[in-house]
Design a protein around this motif. Structure first.
Motif, PDB file in Angstrom:
ATOM      1  N   ALA A  30      35.109  88.446  74.391  1.00  0.00           N
ATOM      2  CA  ALA A  30      35.716  87.949  73.954  1.00  0.00           C
ATOM      3  C   ALA A  30      36.043  86.374  74.320  1.00  0.00           C
ATOM      4  CB  ALA A  30      35.941  88.085  72.594  1.00  0.00           C
ATOM      5  N   ASP A  31      37.059  86.954  75.086  1.00  0.00           N
ATOM      6  CA  ASP A  31      38.381  85.566  75.071  1.00  0.00           C
ATOM      7  C   ASP A  31      38.020  84.673  76.214  1.00  0.00           C
ATOM      8  OD1 ASP A  31      39.918  86.420  73.435  1.00  0.00           O
ATOM      9  OD2 ASP A  31      41.678  87.960  74.607  1.00  0.00           O
ATOM     10  N   LEU A  32      37.071  85.573  77.168  1.00  0.00           N
ATOM     11  CA  LEU A  32      36.448  85.312  78.904  1.00  0.00           C
ATOM     12  C   LEU A  32      35.595  84.582  78.119  1.00  0.00           C
ATOM     13  CD1 LEU A  32      37.114  85.307  81.633  1.00  0.00           C
ATOM     14  CD2 LEU A  32      35.809  87.071  81.388  1.00  0.00           C
ATOM     15  N   LEU A  33      34.419  83.969  77.608  1.00  0.00           N
ATOM     16  CA  LEU A  33      33.521  83.688  77.519  1.00  0.00           C
ATOM     17  C   LEU A  33      33.334  82.756  76.113  1.00  0.00           C
ATOM     18  CD1 LEU A  33      30.676  86.032  78.916  1.00  0.00           C
ATOM     19  CD2 LEU A  33      31.674  84.329  79.906  1.00  0.00           C
ATOM     20  N   PRO A  34      33.165  81.753  75.969  1.00  0.00           N
ATOM     21  CA  PRO A  34      33.152  80.841  74.782  1.00  0.00           C
ATOM     22  C   PRO A  34      32.345  81.727  73.542  1.00  0.00           C
ATOM     23  CG  PRO A  34      32.204  79.145  76.177  1.00  0.00           C
ATOM     24  CD  PRO A  34      32.091  81.085  77.079  1.00  0.00           C
ATOM     25  N   ALA A  35      32.218  81.512  71.967  1.00  0.00           N
ATOM     26  CA  ALA A  35      31.732  82.642  71.652  1.00  0.00           C
ATOM     27  C   ALA A  35      30.286  82.452  71.275  1.00  0.00           C
ATOM     28  CB  ALA A  35      32.590  82.302  70.022  1.00  0.00           C
ATOM     29  N   ALA A  36      30.059  80.730  71.486  1.00  0.00           N
ATOM     30  CA  ALA A  36      28.512  80.783  71.808  1.00  0.00           C
ATOM     31  C   ALA A  36      28.071  81.097  72.491  1.00  0.00           C
ATOM     32  CB  ALA A  36      28.499  79.007  71.292  1.00  0.00           C
ATOM     33  N   VAL A  37      28.463  80.889  73.822  1.00  0.00           N
ATOM     34  CA  VAL A  37      27.520  81.822  74.786  1.00  0.00           C
ATOM     35  C   VAL A  37      27.271  83.329  74.277  1.00  0.00           C
ATOM     36  CG1 VAL A  37      27.390  83.265  76.970  1.00  0.00           C
ATOM     37  CG2 VAL A  37      28.066  80.913  76.908  1.00  0.00           C
ATOM     38  N   LEU A  38      28.186  84.451  73.893  1.00  0.00           N
ATOM     39  CA  LEU A  38      28.122  85.359  73.332  1.00  0.00           C
ATOM     40  C   LEU A  38      27.344  85.894  72.135  1.00  0.00           C
ATOM     41  CD1 LEU A  38      31.658  86.340  73.514  1.00  0.00           C
ATOM     42  CD2 LEU A  38      29.596  87.216  75.070  1.00  0.00           C
ATOM     43  N   ASP A  39      27.411  84.581  71.130  1.00  0.00           N
ATOM     44  CA  ASP A  39      26.587  84.755  69.842  1.00  0.00           C
ATOM     45  C   ASP A  39      24.885  84.206  69.897  1.00  0.00           C
ATOM     46  OD1 ASP A  39      28.815  85.076  68.617  1.00  0.00           O
ATOM     47  OD2 ASP A  39      28.759  82.251  67.723  1.00  0.00           O
ATOM     48  N   GLU A  40      24.499  83.829  71.484  1.00  0.00           N
ATOM     49  CA  GLU A  40      23.357  83.730  71.664  1.00  0.00           C
ATOM     50  C   GLU A  40      22.674  84.440  72.384  1.00  0.00           C
ATOM     51  OE1 GLU A  40      23.037  79.600  73.835  1.00  0.00           O
ATOM     52  OE2 GLU A  40      24.283  78.710  72.235  1.00  0.00           O
ATOM     53  N   LEU A  41      23.145  85.080  72.732  1.00  0.00           N
ATOM     54  CA  LEU A  41      22.395  86.666  74.037  1.00  0.00           C
ATOM     55  C   LEU A  41      21.485  87.261  72.743  1.00  0.00           C
ATOM     56  CD1 LEU A  41      26.378  88.482  75.374  1.00  0.00           C
ATOM     57  CD2 LEU A  41      24.167  86.976  76.842  1.00  0.00           C
ATOM     58  N   ASP A  42      20.231  87.407  73.263  1.00  0.00           N
ATOM     59  CA  ASP A  42      19.527  88.028  72.479  1.00  0.00           C
ATOM     60  C   ASP A  42      18.882  88.712  72.773  1.00  0.00           C
ATOM     61  OD1 ASP A  42      16.788  88.394  72.351  1.00  0.00           O
ATOM     62  OD2 ASP A  42      17.224  86.411  70.728  1.00  0.00           O
ATOM     63  N   ALA A  43      18.991  90.396  71.557  1.00  0.00           N
ATOM     64  CA  ALA A  43      18.914  91.503  71.881  1.00  0.00           C
ATOM     65  C   ALA A  43      17.526  91.794  72.658  1.00  0.00           C
ATOM     66  CB  ALA A  43      19.614  92.275  70.873  1.00  0.00           C
ATOM     67  N   ALA A  44      16.290  91.200  71.860  1.00  0.00           N
ATOM     68  CA  ALA A  44      15.028  91.479  71.696  1.00  0.00           C
ATOM     69  C   ALA A  44      14.566  91.127  74.307  1.00  0.00           C
ATOM     70  CB  ALA A  44      13.788  90.853  71.352  1.00  0.00           C
ATOM     71  N   GLU A  45      15.711  90.041  74.414  1.00  0.00           N
ATOM     72  CA  GLU A  45      15.276  89.395  75.403  1.00  0.00           C
ATOM     73  C   GLU A  45      15.950  90.299  76.252  1.00  0.00           C
ATOM     74  OE1 GLU A  45      16.680  85.655  78.636  1.00  0.00           O
ATOM     75  OE2 GLU A  45      15.976  85.582  76.411  1.00  0.00           O
ATOM     76  N   THR A  46      16.891  90.365  75.992  1.00  0.00           N
ATOM     77  CA  THR A  46      18.076  91.458  76.938  1.00  0.00           C
ATOM     78  C   THR A  46      17.393  93.180  77.482  1.00  0.00           C
ATOM     79  OG1 THR A  46      19.590  90.118  75.929  1.00  0.00           O
ATOM     80  CG2 THR A  46      20.273  92.798  77.346  1.00  0.00           C
ATOM     81  N   GLU A  47      17.124  93.521  76.180  1.00  0.00           N
ATOM     82  CA  GLU A  47      16.044  94.853  76.167  1.00  0.00           C
ATOM     83  C   GLU A  47      14.831  94.095  77.197  1.00  0.00           C
ATOM     84  OE1 GLU A  47      13.269  97.089  72.991  1.00  0.00           O
ATOM     85  OE2 GLU A  47      15.312  97.171  72.270  1.00  0.00           O
ATOM     86  N   ALA A  48      13.895  93.679  76.829  1.00  0.00           N
ATOM     87  CA  ALA A  48      12.434  93.736  77.667  1.00  0.00           C
ATOM     88  C   ALA A  48      13.186  93.458  79.064  1.00  0.00           C
ATOM     89  CB  ALA A  48      12.150  92.390  77.397  1.00  0.00           C
ATOM     90  N   GLN A  49      14.051  92.954  79.711  1.00  0.00           N
ATOM     91  CA  GLN A  49      14.803  92.358  80.527  1.00  0.00           C
ATOM     92  C   GLN A  49      14.785  93.713  81.688  1.00  0.00           C
ATOM     93  OE1 GLN A  49      17.841  89.529  80.286  1.00  0.00           O
ATOM     94  NE2 GLN A  49      17.009  87.723  81.348  1.00  0.00           N
ATOM     95  N   TRP A  50      15.895  94.895  80.901  1.00  0.00           N
ATOM     96  CA  TRP A  50      16.414  96.512  81.146  1.00  0.00           C
ATOM     97  C   TRP A  50      15.045  97.229  81.121  1.00  0.00           C
ATOM     98  CZ3 TRP A  50      20.200  97.375  83.193  1.00  0.00           C
ATOM     99  CH2 TRP A  50      21.414  96.794  83.567  1.00  0.00           C
ATOM    100  N   HIS A  51      14.044  97.036  80.253  1.00  0.00           N
ATOM    101  CA  HIS A  51      12.513  97.915  80.351  1.00  0.00           C
ATOM    102  C   HIS A  51      11.917  97.280  81.479  1.00  0.00           C
ATOM    103  CE1 HIS A  51       8.732  98.713  79.529  1.00  0.00           C
ATOM    104  NE2 HIS A  51       8.867 100.078  78.751  1.00  0.00           N
ATOM    105  N   ARG A  52      11.789  95.862  81.685  1.00  0.00           N
ATOM    106  CA  ARG A  52      11.773  95.662  83.171  1.00  0.00           C
ATOM    107  C   ARG A  52      12.195  95.955  84.778  1.00  0.00           C
ATOM    108  NH1 ARG A  52      11.325  90.361  81.019  1.00  0.00           N
ATOM    109  NH2 ARG A  52      12.267  89.829  81.580  1.00  0.00           N
ATOM    110  N   THR A  53      13.879  96.017  84.070  1.00  0.00           N
ATOM    111  CA  THR A  53      14.033  96.953  85.365  1.00  0.00           C
ATOM    112  C   THR A  53      14.178  98.262  85.391  1.00  0.00           C
ATOM    113  OG1 THR A  53      16.172  94.813  85.347  1.00  0.00           O
ATOM    114  CG2 THR A  53      16.257  96.964  86.648  1.00  0.00           C
ATOM    115  N   LEU A  54      14.356  98.723  84.707  1.00  0.00           N
ATOM    116  CA  LEU A  54      13.565 100.579  84.561  1.00  0.00           C
ATOM    117  C   LEU A  54      12.250 100.382  85.563  1.00  0.00           C
ATOM    118  CD1 LEU A  54      15.756 101.287  81.226  1.00  0.00           C
ATOM    119  CD2 LEU A  54      16.425 101.359  83.620  1.00  0.00           C
ATOM    120  N   THR A  55      10.897  99.233  84.584  1.00  0.00           N
ATOM    121  CA  THR A  55       9.698 100.166  85.141  1.00  0.00           C
ATOM    122  C   THR A  55       9.488  99.411  86.552  1.00  0.00           C
ATOM    123  OG1 THR A  55       9.111  97.928  83.584  1.00  0.00           O
ATOM    124  CG2 THR A  55       8.923 100.649  83.049  1.00  0.00           C
ATOM    125  N   GLU A  56      10.327  98.086  86.611  1.00  0.00           N
ATOM    126  CA  GLU A  56       9.376  97.558  87.852  1.00  0.00           C
ATOM    127  C   GLU A  56      10.794  97.288  89.183  1.00  0.00           C
ATOM    128  OE1 GLU A  56       8.332  93.862  86.767  1.00  0.00           O
ATOM    129  OE2 GLU A  56       7.410  94.152  84.870  1.00  0.00           O
TER     130      GLU A  56
END
Length: 185
Positions: A30-56
Motif C-alpha cells: 500500500a505504501d509502495l505502489l500507487p493506490a490506483a495500481v492496486l485498485d485496478e488489479l482484477d480478481a478474475a484476470e488474476t485467477e485466470a492467469q494462475w489457472h493457466r500457470t497451474l495447467t500450462e
C-alpha cells in the motif's frame, strides 16, 4: 497451531492463490505502489492467469496450508537467461542451473508462523531435483520484510537492480541470489 503442510498446487487452487496475491499486495504494498495500481488489479484476470500457470506452466507452484486454510504460495521455475544476467548483460556460467522464484507470498494474517520458510524450502528441493543449484528472486528494495526473509536463508543482494514503472511511480527492485541448499537462521 493447526497442522501446517506444503503441497503442489492444483488448478482448483487458482481462486485462493489469486485472492492471497491480491489481498497481500494491497496490504503489504500500500505504501509502495500507487493506490490506483492496486485498485485496478482484477480478481478474475488474476485467477485466470494462475489457472493457466497451474495447467500450462512453465512455473511450478506450491501452496502452504494450515488446517483446511490455504495460506500462501510459491511459484518458481528455471530462470530465463535475461533474468540471470548481470547489470552489464553478461550471463553467468551457471545460468542453466538457476531457478527463479517469481512469487512467494503468505497472507499477512498467517505470517510469522513458518509458512514462508516451508514454502521456500520445499521449492528449493523441487528445483534442486530439476537440476538447479542456485536461486534468484527480485524484491522491491523498500520491502524490507521480504529482503530480510531471503537474507535469513542465505540469499543476498548480488548487485543487480532494476527499476519498474508502477503507474508512474518507479519501484526499485534488488535481485537476491543464493544456494538452494538453504540455511535458515
Amino acid at each position: 497451531m493447526a497442522e501446517a503442510e506444503v503441497r503442489d498446487a492444483a488448478p482448483s487452487d487458482a481462486p485462493e492463490i489469486a485472492r492471497i496475491q491480491l489481498s497481500t499486495w494491497r496490504s503489504a504494498y500500500a505504501d509502495l505502489l500507487p493506490a490506483a495500481v492496486l485498485d485496478e488489479l482484477d480478481a478474475a484476470e488474476t485467477e485466470a492467469q494462475w489457472h493457466r500457470t497451474l495447467t500450462e506452466g512453465p512455473a511450478s507452484v506450491l501452496v502452504a496450508t494450515e488446517g483446511t486454510w490455504l495460506v500462501g504460495f510459491c511459484a518458481a521455475g528455471p530462470a530465463p537467461e535475461p533474468e540471470t544476467a548481470s547489470a552489464d548483460g553478461s550471463v553467468p556460467d551457471d545460468a542453466a542451473e538457476v531457478a527463479l522464484v517469481s512469487s512467494l507470498l503468505v497472507e499477512p494474517r498467517w505470517g510469522r508462523r513458518g509458512h514462508g520458510g516451508r514454502l521456500l524450502g520445499a521449492m528449493a528441493q523441487k528445483m534442486t531435483g530439476l537440476g538447479a543449484t542456485r536461486g534468484i528472486t527480485w524484491v522491491p528494495e523498500a520491502d524490507t520484510a521480504s529482503v530480510s526473509f531471503f537474507r535469513g536463508v542465505g540469499w543476498d543482494p548480488d548487485g543487480t537492480v532494476r527499476t519498474l514503472d508502477a503507474g508512474g511511480r518507479p519501484v526499485r527492485e534488488l535481485r537476491l541470489s543464493g544456494s538452494l541448499d538453504l540455511r535458515f537462521r
